[in-house]
Design a protein around this motif. Structure first.
Motif, PDB file in Angstrom:
ATOM      1  N   ASN A 556       0.805  -1.226   0.000  1.00 23.23           N
ATOM      2  CA  ASN A 556       0.000   0.000   0.000  1.00 23.23           C
ATOM      3  C   ASN A 556       0.839   1.277   0.000  1.00 23.23           C
ATOM      4  O   ASN A 556       0.276   2.370   0.098  1.00 23.23           O
ATOM      5  CB  ASN A 556      -0.932   0.003   1.220  1.00 23.23           C
ATOM      6  N   ASP A 557       2.167   1.180  -0.093  1.00 20.40           N
ATOM      7  CA  ASP A 557       3.010   2.383  -0.004  1.00 20.40           C
ATOM      8  C   ASP A 557       4.274   2.181  -0.840  1.00 20.40           C
ATOM      9  O   ASP A 557       5.142   1.371  -0.492  1.00 20.40           O
ATOM     10  CB  ASP A 557       3.385   2.656   1.459  1.00 20.40           C
ATOM     11  N   ASP A 558       4.363   2.923  -1.958  1.00 19.29           N
ATOM     12  CA  ASP A 558       5.551   2.816  -2.823  1.00 19.29           C
ATOM     13  C   ASP A 558       6.805   3.362  -2.160  1.00 19.29           C
ATOM     14  O   ASP A 558       7.914   3.148  -2.659  1.00 19.29           O
ATOM     15  CB  ASP A 558       5.303   3.568  -4.140  1.00 19.29           C
ATOM     16  N   PHE A 559       6.656   4.112  -1.091  1.00 19.54           N
ATOM     17  CA  PHE A 559       7.811   4.669  -0.387  1.00 19.54           C
ATOM     18  C   PHE A 559       8.566   3.581   0.365  1.00 19.54           C
ATOM     19  O   PHE A 559       9.724   3.758   0.725  1.00 19.54           O
ATOM     20  CB  PHE A 559       7.343   5.759   0.571  1.00 19.54           C
ATOM     21  N   ILE A 560       7.880   2.428   0.618  1.00 20.50           N
ATOM     22  CA  ILE A 560       8.509   1.325   1.344  1.00 20.50           C
ATOM     23  C   ILE A 560       9.248   0.446   0.344  1.00 20.50           C
ATOM     24  O   ILE A 560       8.673  -0.035  -0.639  1.00 20.50           O
ATOM     25  CB  ILE A 560       7.462   0.511   2.128  1.00 20.50           C
ATOM     26  N   ALA A 561      10.543   0.233   0.606  1.00 27.08           N
ATOM     27  CA  ALA A 561      11.375  -0.546  -0.313  1.00 27.08           C
ATOM     28  C   ALA A 561      11.485  -2.002   0.102  1.00 27.08           C
ATOM     29  O   ALA A 561      11.761  -2.867  -0.728  1.00 27.08           O
ATOM     30  CB  ALA A 561      12.772   0.063  -0.405  1.00 27.08           C
ATOM     31  N   GLY A 562      11.294  -2.346   1.406  1.00 24.86           N
ATOM     32  CA  GLY A 562      11.439  -3.712   1.867  1.00 24.86           C
ATOM     33  C   GLY A 562      11.385  -3.790   3.373  1.00 24.86           C
ATOM     34  O   GLY A 562      10.854  -2.895   4.054  1.00 24.86           O
ATOM     35  N   TYR A 563      11.961  -4.908   3.932  1.00 21.66           N
ATOM     36  CA  TYR A 563      11.854  -5.173   5.366  1.00 21.66           C
ATOM     37  C   TYR A 563      13.201  -5.621   5.915  1.00 21.66           C
ATOM     38  O   TYR A 563      14.089  -6.083   5.185  1.00 21.66           O
ATOM     39  CB  TYR A 563      10.808  -6.264   5.630  1.00 21.66           C
ATOM     40  N   VAL A 564      13.305  -5.516   7.259  1.00 23.82           N
ATOM     41  CA  VAL A 564      14.464  -6.014   7.962  1.00 23.82           C
ATOM     42  C   VAL A 564      13.972  -6.864   9.136  1.00 23.82           C
ATOM     43  O   VAL A 564      13.027  -6.489   9.840  1.00 23.82           O
ATOM     44  CB  VAL A 564      15.376  -4.871   8.460  1.00 23.82           C
ATOM     45  N   LEU A 578      19.331 -10.377  10.710  1.00 25.45           N
ATOM     46  CA  LEU A 578      19.547 -11.745  10.249  1.00 25.45           C
ATOM     47  C   LEU A 578      19.911 -11.810   8.774  1.00 25.45           C
ATOM     48  O   LEU A 578      20.134 -12.905   8.242  1.00 25.45           O
ATOM     49  CB  LEU A 578      18.288 -12.588  10.513  1.00 25.45           C
ATOM     50  N   HIS A 579      20.005 -10.677   8.091  1.00 13.74           N
ATOM     51  CA  HIS A 579      20.326 -10.662   6.655  1.00 13.74           C
ATOM     52  C   HIS A 579      20.984  -9.321   6.337  1.00 13.74           C
ATOM     53  O   HIS A 579      20.859  -8.350   7.093  1.00 13.74           O
ATOM     54  CB  HIS A 579      19.052 -10.859   5.818  1.00 13.74           C
ATOM     55  N   SER A 580      21.673  -9.258   5.185  1.00 12.04           N
ATOM     56  CA  SER A 580      22.424  -8.047   4.820  1.00 12.04           C
ATOM     57  C   SER A 580      21.657  -7.121   3.890  1.00 12.04           C
ATOM     58  O   SER A 580      21.907  -5.920   3.868  1.00 12.04           O
ATOM     59  CB  SER A 580      23.762  -8.433   4.172  1.00 12.04           C
ATOM     60  N   LYS A 581      20.730  -7.631   3.119  1.00 12.99           N
ATOM     61  CA  LYS A 581      19.971  -6.824   2.167  1.00 12.99           C
ATOM     62  C   LYS A 581      18.512  -6.772   2.581  1.00 12.99           C
ATOM     63  O   LYS A 581      18.003  -7.687   3.245  1.00 12.99           O
ATOM     64  CB  LYS A 581      20.096  -7.392   0.752  1.00 12.99           C
ATOM     65  N   ALA A 582      17.834  -5.700   2.148  1.00 15.13           N
ATOM     66  CA  ALA A 582      16.415  -5.560   2.467  1.00 15.13           C
ATOM     67  C   ALA A 582      15.620  -6.706   1.831  1.00 15.13           C
ATOM     68  O   ALA A 582      15.915  -7.155   0.717  1.00 15.13           O
ATOM     69  CB  ALA A 582      15.897  -4.221   1.967  1.00 15.13           C
ATOM     70  N   LEU A 583      14.595  -7.188   2.580  1.00 19.05           N
ATOM     71  CA  LEU A 583      13.731  -8.257   2.079  1.00 19.05           C
ATOM     72  C   LEU A 583      12.613  -7.662   1.236  1.00 19.05           C
ATOM     73  O   LEU A 583      11.965  -6.692   1.649  1.00 19.05           O
ATOM     74  CB  LEU A 583      13.130  -9.042   3.246  1.00 19.05           C
ATOM     75  N   ASN A 584      12.378  -8.258   0.070  1.00 18.98           N
ATOM     76  CA  ASN A 584      11.318  -7.750  -0.809  1.00 18.98           C
ATOM     77  C   ASN A 584       9.942  -8.309  -0.460  1.00 18.98           C
ATOM     78  O   ASN A 584       8.924  -7.754  -0.889  1.00 18.98           O
ATOM     79  CB  ASN A 584      11.643  -8.088  -2.260  1.00 18.98           C
ATOM     80  N   TYR A 585       9.922  -9.408   0.326  1.00 19.55           N
ATOM     81  CA  TYR A 585       8.645 -10.064   0.638  1.00 19.55           C
ATOM     82  C   TYR A 585       8.448 -10.118   2.147  1.00 19.55           C
ATOM     83  O   TYR A 585       9.404 -10.025   2.930  1.00 19.55           O
ATOM     84  CB  TYR A 585       8.621 -11.464   0.038  1.00 19.55           C
ATOM     85  N   ALA A 586       7.173 -10.377   2.552  1.00 15.54           N
ATOM     86  CA  ALA A 586       6.809 -10.342   3.974  1.00 15.54           C
ATOM     87  C   ALA A 586       6.966 -11.719   4.600  1.00 15.54           C
ATOM     88  O   ALA A 586       6.034 -12.214   5.270  1.00 15.54           O
ATOM     89  CB  ALA A 586       5.387  -9.813   4.129  1.00 15.54           C
ATOM     90  N   ASN A 587       8.095 -12.368   4.430  1.00 18.93           N
ATOM     91  CA  ASN A 587       8.359 -13.659   5.059  1.00 18.93           C
ATOM     92  C   ASN A 587       9.864 -13.880   5.111  1.00 18.93           C
ATOM     93  O   ASN A 587      10.618 -13.284   4.345  1.00 18.93           O
ATOM     94  CB  ASN A 587       7.682 -14.803   4.313  1.00 18.93           C
ATOM     95  N   PHE A 588      10.273 -14.770   6.062  1.00 14.51           N
ATOM     96  CA  PHE A 588      11.707 -15.053   6.239  1.00 14.51           C
ATOM     97  C   PHE A 588      11.852 -16.398   6.932  1.00 14.51           C
ATOM     98  O   PHE A 588      11.070 -16.739   7.833  1.00 14.51           O
ATOM     99  CB  PHE A 588      12.370 -13.959   7.077  1.00 14.51           C
ATOM    100  N   ILE A 589      12.826 -17.208   6.536  1.00 14.74           N
ATOM    101  CA  ILE A 589      13.120 -18.502   7.158  1.00 14.74           C
ATOM    102  C   ILE A 589      14.452 -18.391   7.878  1.00 14.74           C
ATOM    103  O   ILE A 589      15.478 -18.076   7.271  1.00 14.74           O
ATOM    104  CB  ILE A 589      13.175 -19.622   6.107  1.00 14.74           C
TER     105      ILE A 589
END
Length: 725
Positions: A556-564, A578-589
């Motif tokens: 819902n917001d193009d200003f958001i590039a990803g997650y940490v 837990l990771h070095s690059k921003a996550l593009n999706y809303a999940n992580f293992i």
């Protein structure tokens, strides 16, 4: 005469006369014409002319004996006198003595006059001393050689030594180089022109100590000559002495002169003639203040261009440096044409001045243009060639300013020619062309604001600038007008860091004509913008891995590039990524998840500017370890030793224990690395691969006989202290 006496006599050559007493009545003076041998004034004071005959002898330091080279005796014939002193100079002498016939001149010579009666001419021109028998010119002397002269008076056919003198024949006089005639005034009439020079004499510098040192050096050099009982100097020593003299000639080749004995040869030429003509030899006048002034008058025709130069000369024809050439014209203020009127007209971006062309005369050096306005005092803005009849002034801003212009000819420097009241005209510029577009527009961050700067090709033509801004190159509007400077700070508060803005500049001239927009530039404000954060984190353990999901606010917001995603174990103070690059999706293992350990997870959103949102509430994830898992070691002790870190654990072995594994990592590492494997019965290990000023984290696991390994239960850190020196 002993050999060492000759050497000391030669050494006396090097000490200037101002530094030594005149023990001999004789002087030897180096001149471009040769060497002048003359009696000094003190010796001649009580002498009368025509009574004596003298023989002149000469030798070099390398000669064995003196040789006769000539005689000094009063001239006997009129032509002989005229040939010696010069016919013009003889005429001056005769006028001074009121002599009207050659026979009277001979009679005067034969009347046994005293030296005092002829000293004025004798000291001004050494040839008179020659004619009266008190000086001798050795024109056979060779340049850069030392000479000893001896003069004998012949009395009853017997030779009586009167005096000796020594000289190094180097026809230079460095004293003259200190005299520099500077032209100070030029004044013309209809038939002649008058030049005046000030004779500049630099401040006296006492070189006597250096001159005495050089004399001592020469004396020591002469002493090095082998003494074979001869009265002459060997050639090798003689050459050494000459080299010393020539190397220091600026200190040794000095013949003092005064106002009376210094001549100034005035040369002139007319109308760019290549040849110089000697006008006269002059003596400078001395003012009551002690200032030396030289005058010269040159006759000619009206408008003749006259150039002069002056060369200082002592009484024996040594010369100094030539003065700068002075230029003047036979003319005066009443006989030269001036600029009597000037017209001014308005033109595009300029004011044009015009006047009648001046004649091509040598006394003009240019045309001076001056300018003033109500806000600017009169000042010279240009000097044009004498052939000019027009001047275009493009410095006509601001619009509506009334400028007054003054035009007059400029004459040869220092000549008393001048147009006291210049021709004048007043005009304002009312025509201006459309300006060109500004260029080189730049935008930089200044805190939260945008600093704009640009350049303008025809800046003087500009009245002000408009600043344009928009969210696209095709959607821009003016945000500020009447900007006078070539920079602007946009302090608009509602600009957001979520948007890229475009800027451009438009120029406006005094008549309100506008330019095209400048090339556009892009800018994104540096501001921290708020944006939505994920509100929860769900977790699920699948195949021993932690699967995390959260609500996807990025949709819902193009200003958001990803997650940490961040994690810590229970008891740790800080979360770690837990990771070095921003996550593009809303999940992580989380594949590093371990059973039996309690983990805390949280998630935040990242903006396109790499800003971080608030974090979700912490989610706790833990699963029990299997029962057949070996008991982990939970009591680890760490200690710094001199070269190692000691890791120890309880010395109790329960169950099937085959050995132990030692693990280590840095606080910033995610995973441990095995640094050692020990057999059972060992309960400590020393890590010798450590570095000072570093924090290390250690853990120990148990191995059974089937190589099953207990989990990493306890982690303990220690700071490796610097090694004491």
């Amino acid at each position: 005469m002993k050999r060492h006496c000759i050497l000391f006599a030669i050494i006396a050559l090097f000490v200037p006369s101002v530094l030594k007493a005149q023990t001999s009545p004789l002087s030897a003076l180096s001149s471009p014409k040769g060497v002048y041998v003359r009696f000094n004034v003190d010796y001649l004071t009580n002498k009368v002319v025509g009574k004596s005959k003298f023989i002149v002898k000469r030798k070099k330091p390398t000669d064995n004996a003196y040789k006769t080279i000539g005689t000094m005796q009063m001239a006997q014939k009129y032509d002989e006198i005229a040939e010696t002193v010069g016919r013009n100079e003889l005429k001056d002498f005769e006028r001074m003595k009121k002599i009207t016939a050659p026979s009277q001149t001979i009679a005067f010579f034969n009347s046994n006059p005293t030296y005092k009666s002829i000293s004025l001419f004798a000291e001004l021109k050494i040839e008179f001393l020659q004619a009266f028998g008190f000086a001798f010119l050795d024109n056979s002397a060779t340049k850069n050689e030392f000479y000893n002269y001896a003069v004998y008076e012949v009395i009853n056919k017997q030779e009586t030594l009167i005096g000796e003198a020594e000289v190094f024949h180097n026809p230079k006089n460095y004293f003259l180089k200190q005299l520099t005639p500077q032209i100070s005034k030029i004044s013309g009439t209809d038939t002649s022109i008058f030049f005046q020079w000030d004779i500049q004499t630099p401040q006296y510098v006492d070189n006597s100590a250096e001159q005495v040192r050089l004399a001592k050096l020469l004396e020591d050099t002469f002493k090095q000559a082998p003494d074979n009982g001869n009265q002459r100097v060997d050639e090798t020593t003689y050459q050494k002495v000459k080299e010393i003299y020539l190397k220091n000639e600026s200190l040794l080749a000095v013949h003092p002169v005064d106002e009376f004995s210094t001549r100034f040869n005035v040369y002139y030429r007319k109308n760019n003639n290549a040849s110089w003509i000697l006008l006269e030899k002059k003596i400078a006048n001395v003012t009551p203040e002690g200032k030396q002034i030289l005058f010269a008058r040159i006759a000619g025709k009206h408008d003749d261009l006259v150039e002069t130069m002056v060369i200082p000369q002592d009484e024996i024809y040594n010369t100094g440096d030539t003065s700068k050439i002075a230029r003047g014209v036979i003319a005066h203020n009443g006989s030269v044409e001036l600029i009597y009127s000037v017209t001014a007209s308005d033109s595009t971006n300029s004011i044009i001045l015009q006047w009648k062309k001046l004649p091509n005369k040598a006394y003009y050096s240019g045309i001076e243009i001056s300018k003033s306005s109500p806000d600017m005092p009169q000042k010279v803005i240009q000097v044009l060639p004498i052939s000019a009849t027009k001047y275009v002034d493009t410095e006509v801003y601001p619009m509506g300013t009334m400028f007054t212009y003054f035009v007059r000819p400029v004459f040869i420097p220092l000549q008393d020619l001048q147009q006291d009241i210049p021709a004048s005209a007043t005009m304002t510029c009312g025509k201006f062309s459309r300006p060109t577009a500004p260029f080189n527009l730049t935008v930089t961050n200044e805190g939260p604001h945008a600093r704009l700067k640009w350049e303008m090709a025809n800046e003087n033509l500009i009245h002000s600038y408009f600043v344009y801004r928009g969210t696209s190159p095709n959607n821009m509007r003016p945000i500020r007008s009447a900007v006078k400077e070539r920079e602007y700070l946009d302090t608009t508060g509602y600009l957001t860091g979520r948007v890229t803005y475009y800027y451009a500049i438009m120029a406006i001239n005094p008549t309100q004509d506008t330019s095209d927009l400048s090339p556009k530039v892009m800018y994104t404000p540096i501001k921290k913008e708020s944006f939505q954060a994920p509100s929860f984190v769900n977790s699920e353990i699948i195949n021993g891995e932690a699967h995390l999901t959260w609500n996807d606010v990025k949709l819902n917001d193009d200003f958001i590039a990803g997650y940490v995603v961040q994690r810590k174990t229970k008891g740790e103070k800080a979360f770690k990524n837990l990771h070095s690059k921003a996550l593009n999706y809303a999940n992580f293992i989380d594949s590093t998840f371990e059973p039996g350990i309690e983990y805390l997870y949280r998630v935040a959103a990242l903006s396109i500017k790499n800003d971080t949102s608030a974090f979700t509430p912490e989610t706790v994830v833990k699963i029990e370890k299997p029962k057949d898992v070996l008991n982990a070691i939970t009591d680890i002790t760490l200690k710094n030793l001199s070269k190692t870190i000691r890791i120890s654990w309880p010395s109790v072995e329960v169950g099937d224990v085959k050995g132990y594994k030692i693990y280590r990592k840095l606080p910033t590492d995610v995973n441990f690395k095995v640094i050692a494997t020990l057999a059972n019965g060992n309960f400590e290990y020393e890590d010798n691969k450590v570095t000072s000023n570093t924090i290390y984290v250690y853990s120990v696991t148990v191995l059974d006989s089937k190589n099953n390994e207990s989990p990493i239960e306890e982690r303990k850190s220690i700071y490796r202290e610097p090694t004491k020196q």
